[in-house]
Motif scaffolding. Structure first.
Motif, PDB file in Angstrom:
ATOM      1  N   ARG A 279       0.742  -1.154  -0.009  1.00  0.00           N
ATOM      2  CA  ARG A 279       0.133   0.058   0.023  1.00  0.00           C
ATOM      3  C   ARG A 279       0.586   1.240   0.023  1.00  0.00           C
ATOM      4  O   ARG A 279       0.572   2.243  -0.627  1.00  0.00           O
ATOM      5  CB  ARG A 279      -0.886   0.115   1.305  1.00  0.00           C
ATOM      6  CG  ARG A 279      -2.103  -0.582   1.145  1.00  0.00           C
ATOM      7  CD  ARG A 279      -3.329   0.411   0.287  1.00  0.00           C
ATOM      8  NE  ARG A 279      -3.390   1.564   1.136  1.00  0.00           N
ATOM      9  CZ  ARG A 279      -3.144   2.733   0.796  1.00  0.00           C
ATOM     10  NH1 ARG A 279      -2.359   3.049  -0.290  1.00  0.00           N
ATOM     11  NH2 ARG A 279      -3.368   3.806   1.478  1.00  0.00           N
ATOM     12  N   GLN A 280       1.948   1.175   0.630  1.00  0.00           N
ATOM     13  CA  GLN A 280       2.472   2.600   1.139  1.00  0.00           C
ATOM     14  C   GLN A 280       3.934   2.732   0.357  1.00  0.00           C
ATOM     15  O   GLN A 280       4.477   3.757   0.426  1.00  0.00           O
ATOM     16  CB  GLN A 280       2.877   2.606   2.493  1.00  0.00           C
ATOM     17  CG  GLN A 280       1.412   2.780   3.311  1.00  0.00           C
ATOM     18  CD  GLN A 280       1.524   3.113   4.637  1.00  0.00           C
ATOM     19  OE1 GLN A 280       2.425   4.242   5.027  1.00  0.00           O
ATOM     20  NE2 GLN A 280       0.836   2.702   5.466  1.00  0.00           N
ATOM     21  N   VAL A 281       4.596   1.560  -0.126  1.00  0.00           N
ATOM     22  CA  VAL A 281       5.681   1.635  -1.069  1.00  0.00           C
ATOM     23  C   VAL A 281       5.496   1.371  -2.495  1.00  0.00           C
ATOM     24  O   VAL A 281       5.826   2.176  -3.256  1.00  0.00           O
ATOM     25  CB  VAL A 281       6.691   0.978  -0.493  1.00  0.00           C
ATOM     26  CG1 VAL A 281       7.948   0.975  -1.118  1.00  0.00           C
ATOM     27  CG2 VAL A 281       6.846   1.182   1.130  1.00  0.00           C
ATOM     28  N   VAL A 282       5.032   0.164  -2.735  1.00  0.00           N
ATOM     29  CA  VAL A 282       4.665  -0.390  -4.019  1.00  0.00           C
ATOM     30  C   VAL A 282       3.758   0.602  -4.458  1.00  0.00           C
ATOM     31  O   VAL A 282       4.137   1.191  -5.869  1.00  0.00           O
ATOM     32  CB  VAL A 282       4.200  -1.350  -3.905  1.00  0.00           C
ATOM     33  CG1 VAL A 282       4.353  -2.122  -5.451  1.00  0.00           C
ATOM     34  CG2 VAL A 282       5.555  -2.594  -3.507  1.00  0.00           C
ATOM     35  N   LEU A 283       2.578   0.673  -4.164  1.00  0.00           N
ATOM     36  CA  LEU A 283       1.530   1.344  -4.974  1.00  0.00           C
ATOM     37  C   LEU A 283       1.664   2.897  -5.262  1.00  0.00           C
ATOM     38  O   LEU A 283       1.828   3.552  -6.404  1.00  0.00           O
ATOM     39  CB  LEU A 283       0.206   1.630  -4.074  1.00  0.00           C
ATOM     40  CG  LEU A 283      -0.962   1.931  -4.785  1.00  0.00           C
ATOM     41  CD1 LEU A 283      -1.295   1.015  -6.116  1.00  0.00           C
ATOM     42  CD2 LEU A 283      -2.258   1.881  -3.998  1.00  0.00           C
ATOM     43  N   PRO A 284       2.377   3.708  -4.471  1.00  0.00           N
ATOM     44  CA  PRO A 284       2.633   5.061  -4.846  1.00  0.00           C
ATOM     45  C   PRO A 284       3.972   5.160  -5.946  1.00  0.00           C
ATOM     46  O   PRO A 284       3.990   5.886  -6.484  1.00  0.00           O
ATOM     47  CB  PRO A 284       3.224   5.762  -3.742  1.00  0.00           C
ATOM     48  CG  PRO A 284       2.706   4.769  -2.440  1.00  0.00           C
ATOM     49  CD  PRO A 284       2.465   3.506  -2.999  1.00  0.00           C
ATOM     50  N   SER A 285       4.860   4.262  -5.668  1.00  0.00           N
ATOM     51  CA  SER A 285       5.887   4.172  -6.602  1.00  0.00           C
ATOM     52  C   SER A 285       5.309   3.617  -7.982  1.00  0.00           C
ATOM     53  O   SER A 285       5.925   4.430  -8.958  1.00  0.00           O
ATOM     54  CB  SER A 285       7.039   3.317  -6.136  1.00  0.00           C
ATOM     55  OG  SER A 285       8.045   2.913  -6.768  1.00  0.00           O
TER      56      SER A 285
END
Ligand SMILES: Nc1ncnc2c1ncn2[C@@H]1O[C@H](COP(=O)(O)OP(=O)(O)OP(=O)(O)O)[C@@H](O)[C@H]1O
Ligand SMILES: [Mg+2]
Lengths: 282, 301
Positions: free
Chosen positions: B209-215
């Motif tokens: 949620r917080q690393v992969v998705l935004p990236s």
């Protein structure tokens, strides 16, 4: 913040980190195995500040990844607080060689990330993040994004991000090597005073021998790779608190420097010959 | 309020001396960020764009009115404007214009939302979970390589002339582009960031949620621009193949009566819709990617 999911505290006197003939082999793209570290023995006591120096490619970063649990040892044992490492080791902080703060989170959210991940209530996490931001000297920059900060400031964010979790072990991989000399000295002093607050065991990797001696209780010299291992360990008995800029002029410091440099130089030369394939005129 | 003053204090603390000097000495003239130059640049760009339009449309009009092109076959700008006017004032052969646009947009939007959601979710899932990628990878490659537009006919046969068949076609068209971008974006995430988050205590789901998705969002959003174009195409083609309403149906009706101007007029409407959507997606992009460094203010590189 003491709600670490780690095991009940080990008996007093258990070292924070123990490597017993730890070996790490990597598979290279052509399918052969490359031994990064071989039969490495290392003990770091709880609350001890240990610096590791060694030529490039000798396996310093690899050693840290073994302790953090990001990589598994191919052979030998890695114990943290007396327990074998399996998976990510809880209660460990890691400042990476490259920037690893989240570019899409503000300074505040980056620092609060650790507690938030662990399920601390948002308000509590933010309050404690503000505290740590102030402690690392970034007050006023809470709302900035990482790309709006200088390199030194990003390192401070990474430091606060790790310290807010109050780790019992802090692994630092050349944290200040990209900084200018003045900033580096300043940050080293700050690191020492922050370290004094919670006294984690620190493993500090650096290329800078002066920095290593100025900061550490003991300096570990590694042999050149492949198959780097501990060549010698030097105890640094200089009194604390230390002022990094001044301590290097003390006779005891200079003596120690010469002694360690003699040991280190041979390895640096060896590594240089290996990587360039040329003999060194020294 | 408190926080604001605090921040201001911080910002000025370092430059107190400079401010003091300024008060006494001559004011320092800082070069104004060149507003006027930006405005002038904008005028030049828009002027040139207008010129291109005038040349194209004027040339077209000229060629048809001088008899070089047959206006019955090729249409002509004045006729297109006229057709748009009658459509707006008197409605089209199959109902009011607003209704046709609404029908087409509804199909495109529903399909777009479902298709992108599916694409993002499955792209990230396959990017994160190796087993899924190994199992489903070949299927997706095969599905992607068939000419999916033909599925329009299949869907019309299976689900009839209504909304469902169009929405399905849109989903099928939108899904793959978004999927591949989400998948690739997930694969390209900096391993260091993932390792760092894991060390800080993030669970697998929190990392996603917080690393992969935004990236991966940089990649995903790039695909949304193209995906919306595909959504419109899907809706129109679906209607073209079989429907009772919508812009695609309008085009088909116009084609059936050799009304070239009608076909062009429907296309103009689609272009306006597409531009509006493009504007909205760009707004969304700016909002979601606020954290990215802005362009350098130096020379164009
Ligand atoms: N994932 C990997 N796959 C293959 N080889 C690797 C991998 N990681 C490290 N190595 C190799 O292991 C050796 C040790 O790497 P490591 O990063 O630990 O060196 P280092 O001592 O930290 O060097 P530096 O001081 O330059 O950072 C290097 O030769 C490197 O090429
Ligand atoms: Mg390294």
């Amino acid at each position: 913040m003491t709600a670490q999911p780690s095991s009940p505290s080990p008996p007093a006197g258990t070292p924070a980190i123990q490597l017993m003939s730890a070996t790490k082999r990597f598979r290279t793209p052509n399918g052969s195995a490359y031994t990064a570290i071989r039969d490495m023995d290392l003990i770091v006591e709880a609350g001890e500040f240990c610096a590791i120096v060694g030529p490039t490619g000798c396996g310093k970063s690899t050693t840290l990844t073994l302790v953090s649990g990001l990589e598994k040892a191919s052979d030998g044992r890695v114990l943290v607080h007396g327990e074998p490492v399996s998976g990510i080791t809880p209660g460990v902080g890691f400042m990476f060689q490259n920037d690893a703060i989240l570019p899409w989170k503000s300074v505040l959210d980056n620092v609060a990330a650790g507690p938030r991940f662990r399920g601390v209530a948002k308000a509590t996490a933010l309050t404690s993040a503000r505290d740590w931001i102030r402690r690392v000297g970034l007050a006023g920059f809470e709302d900035r994004y990482p790309h709006q900060l200088s390199g030194g400031m990003r390192k401070r964010v990474a430091l606060a991000q790790n310290l807010i979790n109050e780790p019992r072990i802090l692994l630092m991989d050349e944290p200040f090597s990209a900084l200018d000399v003045q900033t580096r000295a300043k940050m080293s002093n700050e690191l020492l005073s922050l370290w004094d607050l919670t006294k984690p065991a620190v493993v500090f990797v650096t290329h800078d021998l002066e920095e290593a001696i100025a900061l550490a209780d003991k300096v570990v010299v590694m042999t050149a790779g492949p198959g780097g291992t501990v060549k010698a360990t030097f105890r640094v008995d200089l009194p604390r608190p230390r002022v990094v800029q001044e301590i290097r002029f003390e006779p005891a410091f200079v003596d120690l420097y010469h002694q360690i440099w003699e040991t280190l130089r041979a390895e640096v030369d060896k590594a240089y010959v290996q990587t360039t394939g040329s003999a060194v005129a020294s | 309020m408190n926080a604001v003053t605090h921040g201001a204090d911080q910002a000025t603390a370092g430059s107190t001396a400079a401010t003091g000097a300024e008060l006494v000495g001559t004011p320092v003239v800082t070069p104004e960020p060149s507003r006027t130059r930006d405005v002038r640049h904008g005028l030049v760009v828009h002027g040139l764009q207008l010129a291109v339009l005038v040349v194209l449309l004027g040339g077209w009009q000229l060629l048809t009115s001088t008899g070089h092109l047959d206006p019955v076959l090729f249409g002509e700008p004045s006729g297109i404007v006229g057709r748009l006017q009658t459509w707006i004032t008197q409605g089209t052969s199959i109902g009011s214009l607003g209704q046709q646009i609404t029908v087409t947009l509804e199909e495109a939007l529903i399909g777009f939302l479902i298709g992108t959601t599916l694409g993002i979710v499955s792209g990230i899932a396959l990017g994160r979970i190796k087993l899924l990628a190994e199992v489903f990878g070949p299927f997706i490659k095969v599905l992607n390589s068939i000419p999916r537009i033909v599925l329009g006919s299949v869907f019309v046969i299976m689900f009839g002339l209504g909304l469902e068949s169009k929405v399905l076609l849109v989903i099928v068209l939108v899904f793959f582009g978004v999927f591949f971008n989400a998948f690739q974006g997930t694969r390209e995430v900096d391993r260091n960031l993932i390792a760092s988050a894991a060390i800080l205590g993030a669970s697998k789901w929190q990392i996603t949620r917080q690393v992969v998705l935004p990236s991966a969002f940089t990649w995903i959003i790039a695909s949304l621009h193209v995906a919306f174009g595909f959504a419109l195409i899907g809706a129109i083609v679906g209607e073209f193949i079989g429907s009772q309403q919508g812009l695609g149906n309008l085009i088909r009706a116009a084609q059936g009566t050799f009304d070239a101007n009608g076909v062009w007029a429907a296309m103009v409407i689609m272009a306006v819709v597409a531009l509006l959507a493009e504007y909205l997606i760009t707004r969304l992009e700016k909002r979601l990617l606020r954290w990215r460094p802005t362009q350098l203010s130096g020379p164009d590189l």
